[in-house]
Design a protein around this motif. Structure first.
Motif, short mmCIF file in Angstrom:
data_model
loop_
_atom_site.label_atom_id
_atom_site.label_comp_id
_atom_site.label_asym_id
_atom_site.label_seq_id
_atom_site.Cartn_x
_atom_site.Cartn_y
_atom_site.Cartn_z
N ASP A 91 -0.36 -94.00 -45.83
CA ASP A 91 -0.16 -92.61 -45.44
C ASP A 91 0.92 -92.44 -44.38
O ASP A 91 1.51 -91.36 -44.26
CB ASP A 91 -1.47 -92.01 -44.94
CG ASP A 91 -2.45 -91.77 -46.07
OD1 ASP A 91 -2.25 -92.34 -47.16
OD2 ASP A 91 -3.43 -91.02 -45.88
N LEU A 92 1.17 -93.47 -43.58
CA LEU A 92 2.17 -93.35 -42.52
C LEU A 92 3.59 -93.17 -43.06
O LEU A 92 4.48 -92.72 -42.34
CB LEU A 92 2.12 -94.57 -41.60
CG LEU A 92 0.98 -94.58 -40.58
CD1 LEU A 92 1.00 -95.87 -39.76
CD2 LEU A 92 1.04 -93.37 -39.65
N PHE A 93 3.81 -93.52 -44.32
CA PHE A 93 5.14 -93.30 -44.92
C PHE A 93 5.49 -91.81 -44.88
O PHE A 93 6.58 -91.44 -44.44
CB PHE A 93 5.14 -93.81 -46.37
CG PHE A 93 6.46 -93.65 -47.07
CD1 PHE A 93 7.38 -94.68 -47.07
CD2 PHE A 93 6.78 -92.48 -47.74
CE1 PHE A 93 8.60 -94.55 -47.70
CE2 PHE A 93 8.00 -92.33 -48.38
CZ PHE A 93 8.92 -93.37 -48.36
N LEU A 94 4.56 -90.95 -45.30
CA LEU A 94 4.79 -89.50 -45.26
C LEU A 94 4.86 -89.01 -43.82
O LEU A 94 5.69 -88.15 -43.49
CB LEU A 94 3.68 -88.78 -46.02
CG LEU A 94 3.72 -87.25 -46.00
CD1 LEU A 94 5.01 -86.73 -46.61
CD2 LEU A 94 2.51 -86.68 -46.75
N THR A 95 4.02 -89.56 -42.96
CA THR A 95 4.04 -89.17 -41.55
C THR A 95 5.41 -89.41 -40.94
O THR A 95 5.96 -88.56 -40.21
CB THR A 95 2.97 -89.94 -40.77
OG1 THR A 95 1.70 -89.73 -41.35
CG2 THR A 95 2.94 -89.52 -39.31
N LEU A 98 7.91 -86.79 -41.95
CA LEU A 98 7.72 -85.52 -41.24
C LEU A 98 8.28 -85.59 -39.82
O LEU A 98 8.92 -84.65 -39.34
CB LEU A 98 6.23 -85.16 -41.20
CG LEU A 98 5.56 -84.90 -42.55
CD1 LEU A 98 4.05 -84.81 -42.40
CD2 LEU A 98 6.11 -83.61 -43.18
N VAL A 99 8.06 -86.72 -39.16
CA VAL A 99 8.56 -86.90 -37.79
C VAL A 99 10.08 -87.00 -37.80
O VAL A 99 10.78 -86.41 -36.96
CB VAL A 99 7.92 -88.14 -37.14
CG1 VAL A 99 8.54 -88.41 -35.78
CG2 VAL A 99 6.41 -87.96 -37.00
N GLU A 100 10.62 -87.76 -38.76
CA GLU A 100 12.07 -87.93 -38.85
C GLU A 100 12.78 -86.60 -39.14
O GLU A 100 13.95 -86.43 -38.76
CB GLU A 100 12.40 -88.94 -39.96
CG GLU A 100 11.99 -90.37 -39.61
CD GLU A 100 11.93 -91.26 -40.84
OE1 GLU A 100 12.12 -90.74 -41.96
OE2 GLU A 100 11.67 -92.47 -40.70
N ALA A 101 12.07 -85.67 -39.81
CA ALA A 101 12.66 -84.36 -40.13
C ALA A 101 12.61 -83.41 -38.94
O ALA A 101 12.99 -82.24 -39.08
CB ALA A 101 11.92 -83.75 -41.32
N SER A 102 12.17 -83.90 -37.78
CA SER A 102 12.11 -83.10 -36.55
C SER A 102 11.23 -81.86 -36.73
O SER A 102 11.57 -80.77 -36.29
CB SER A 102 13.54 -82.68 -36.11
OG SER A 102 13.50 -82.10 -34.82
#
Length: 599
Positions: A91-95, A98-102
């Motif tokens: 699940d951390l792949f999607l997380t 989301l974080v990288e997309a600011s």
């Protein structure tokens, strides 16, 4: 901070919809079957609104679910990322995306209670430090730590600054999410800015992000000392060729017995008697006080096929018990985690028909009620697969009520006729599926499913889900059946149905070798398929005529309820093609059976 938009995002089967329910007080479908949430749902959280998006594994806009999720994220003031703590690395792949997309992200690690049972722990403080966004551990089923989650939602969440590696030229005026998508070779953004990203960049980013997710999970997760060996053993058994066959046979047999015999037989018969002998006479009496009994409005409302009389019987006596039984069983299979295992086991066989293992739901349930099964084709991923499964349901699968009567007809005429009937229908199922697979553009999609843990069903969840889906179906369905009943009654009142009887009767006698009176059985079969089959009892048919009539009626147009649902689900053009195709197929095969079938 009034009027904010809070978007829930997560992988399939992480408990995201249950979090949505807890926060909004609105029930939505909560499943243990990946891909069951296929639409965006909205609810109120104080003065804010919460959007529950479909489960996705990434933000690449390669599927309808990903496109819907990205569209929702573009308007998000807060992104609540729900993560399955028992599958943290996945699940951390999607997380990370989301974080990288600011984006202003809050990470809610769900299923902490299951981790605790296994003796595993997650260091949420360390994870928060690594990601640079708020992290909280929760249990959606027990409602634990939701006070902390609500406090985080109500606070002002600041997104991380967009890292330099994700930045794009300022003249492009892209958001952080759009910049991320451009770097991942998103075709729409490449057309928008007039420049493509470097070929192969998406694969490189995927590998790097996957490795980083695995590294973070290894740092913050203390695994259990031992794995659940019983679960692993049971998984191997259910997915093995023979073990899966035995399990599938037991489950399918139980479904058929419960839906096809207990509900479609005993319960439906009892309710039909109650409706026709008690309820309809009362309704007729009340309407007669207002409308003259011999008038056309009276017939339109409560005639033989009236909008209230026939429509009421359909809704109360037929659809309500079948819908309830279907959704109850489906909810149990989802909640236990068996359904994705059944789909995985069947996948190798269904690929030959242009489908994948997900099609097990509509095709198996079609033997209980084709109407309900047609609705479940929504769960299939592509229009191609929905079309194939709908055609197979409409053309080759008899519902349980019709099957029961046909079995009764064939049981007294000899085994050769029963085997001829079964071989014809099964053979057509395989041949039609193969032809559709070869002729329709595209290929069957690969079956990519997480296998959730096997567990006992949560009965509160099962009952709530059943109630909600039944009410949703009835809201959609009752206008269709009321209008359909009224149109058939108008045909009877204007003489169109009797004229059709006189017109078609001689053709049936010549082509199918059936008496002219059989026309009424085909008309009744459109009202209800078992009514048509039951009509053969009164015609004194020979064994050869019985098997010809049984095959033709099985392949003939679906009942009114199924027809209306097919038109609703597939659209008028495709729905009418399926409907006309069933007539052509039934008459062609029926004519061959009349000439070459056993005598």
């Amino acid at each position: 901070m009034p009027g904010r938009t809070i978007v829930l995002v997560g992988n399939p089967n992480v408990g995201k919809s249950l979090v949505f329910q807890k926060l909004t007080g609105r029930y939505v479908e909560v499943s243990n079957f990946p891909g069951s949430t296929v639409q965006i749902l909205e609810g109120a959280y104080g003065s804010d609104r919460i959007i529950d998006t479909p489960g996705v594994y990434g933000l690449s806009r390669l599927s309808d679910e990903e496109k819907m999720t990205v569209s929702a994220l573009e308007q998000a003031d807060i992104v609540l990322n729900v993560v399955d703590g028992t599958r943290l690395s996945r699940d951390l792949f999607l997380t990370l995306q989301l974080v990288e997309a600011s984006l202003p992200v809050i990470v809610a690690i769900n299923m902490m209670d299951e981790l605790e049972k296994e003796g595993a722990t997650i260091n949420t403080a360390l994870l928060e430090e690594i990601l640079g966004v708020p992290v909280v551990g929760i249990s959606a089923t027990k409602g634990s730590n939701f006070g902390v989650l609500r406090s985080l939602i109500e606070s002002k969440v600041q997104p991380k600054a967009l890292e330099k590696s994700w930045q794009t030229p300022p003249s492009w005026h892209l958001t952080g999410l759009q910049s991320l998508l451009w770097h991942e070779e998103d075709e729409e953004l490449a057309r928008q800015v007039g420049q493509k990203s470097e070929t192969g960049m998406r694969e490189e980013l995927y590998i790097a992000r996957r490795m980083r997710a695995d590294d973070i999970a290894s740092r913050v997760l203390t695994p259990a000392s031992s794995r659940r060996q019983n679960d692993l053993w049971l998984d191997r058994l259910l997915l093995s060729p023979w073990g899966g066959f035995v399990a599938a046979s037991v489950v399918v047999g139980a479904i058929y017995y419960f839906v096809g015999i207990v509900v479609a037989g005993t319960v439906v018969d009892t309710l039909e008697q109650f409706t026709s002998l008690l309820l309809i006479p009362i309704v007729k009496h009340v309407i007669a006080l207002v409308v003259p009994p011999q008038s056309w409005p009276f017939r339109l409302l409560v005639g033989q096929y009236g909008m209230i009389s026939a429509g009421l019987i359909y809704i109360v006596a037929l659809l309500l018990p079948l819908v309830t039984a279907f959704y109850l069983l489906l909810a149990i299979l989802e909640d236990t985690g068996y359904l994705p295992r059944l789909a995985t086991w069947l996948d190798r066989w269904f690929l030959r028909l242009g489908l994948n293992g997900r099609a097990v739901i509509p095709l198996v349930l079609g033997f209980g009620c084709v109407t309900m099964a047609t609705l479940t084709t929504r769960a299939l991923e592509t229009q191609r697969e929905r079309t194939i499964s709908t055609i197979l349901l409409a053309w080759t699968i008899p519902c349980s009520a019709q099957m029961g009567i046909i079995i009764g007809l064939l049981s007294g005429v000899g085994a050769i006729y029963a085997l001829t009937y079964a071989g014809t229908i099964i053979g057509l199922f395989i041949v039609i599926g193969t032809i559709l697979d070869k002729s329709l553009p595209g290929r069957p999609t690969p079956l990519l499913l997480d296998l959730p843990r096997l567990r006992l069903p949560d009965w509160n969840n099962v009952l709530w889900k059943t109630q909600t889906k039944v009410l949703e179906f009835l809201r959609e369905a009752w206008p269709l059946f009321v209008v359909g009943s009224g149109l058939i009654e108008l045909g009877d009142m204007t003489g169109l149905l009797p004229a059709f009887d006189r017109l078609v009767g001689p053709f049936l006698q010549y082509w199918l070798g059936l008496p002219q009176e059989a026309t009424q059985s085909f008309l009744l079969g459109f009202i209800r398929r078992d009514f048509g089959a039951a009509g053969f009892y009164e015609l004194g048919l020979t064994p050869h005529q019985i098997v010809t009539g049984a095959v033709t009626l099985t392949l003939f147009v679906p009942c009114m309820a199924s027809t209306l649902v097919i038109l609703k689900e597939r659209g008028w053009r495709d729905g009418m093609l399926i409907w006309i195709g069933s007539i052509v197929l039934a008459l062609f095969v029926g004519g061959l059976m009349a000439r070459f079938g056993p005598v």
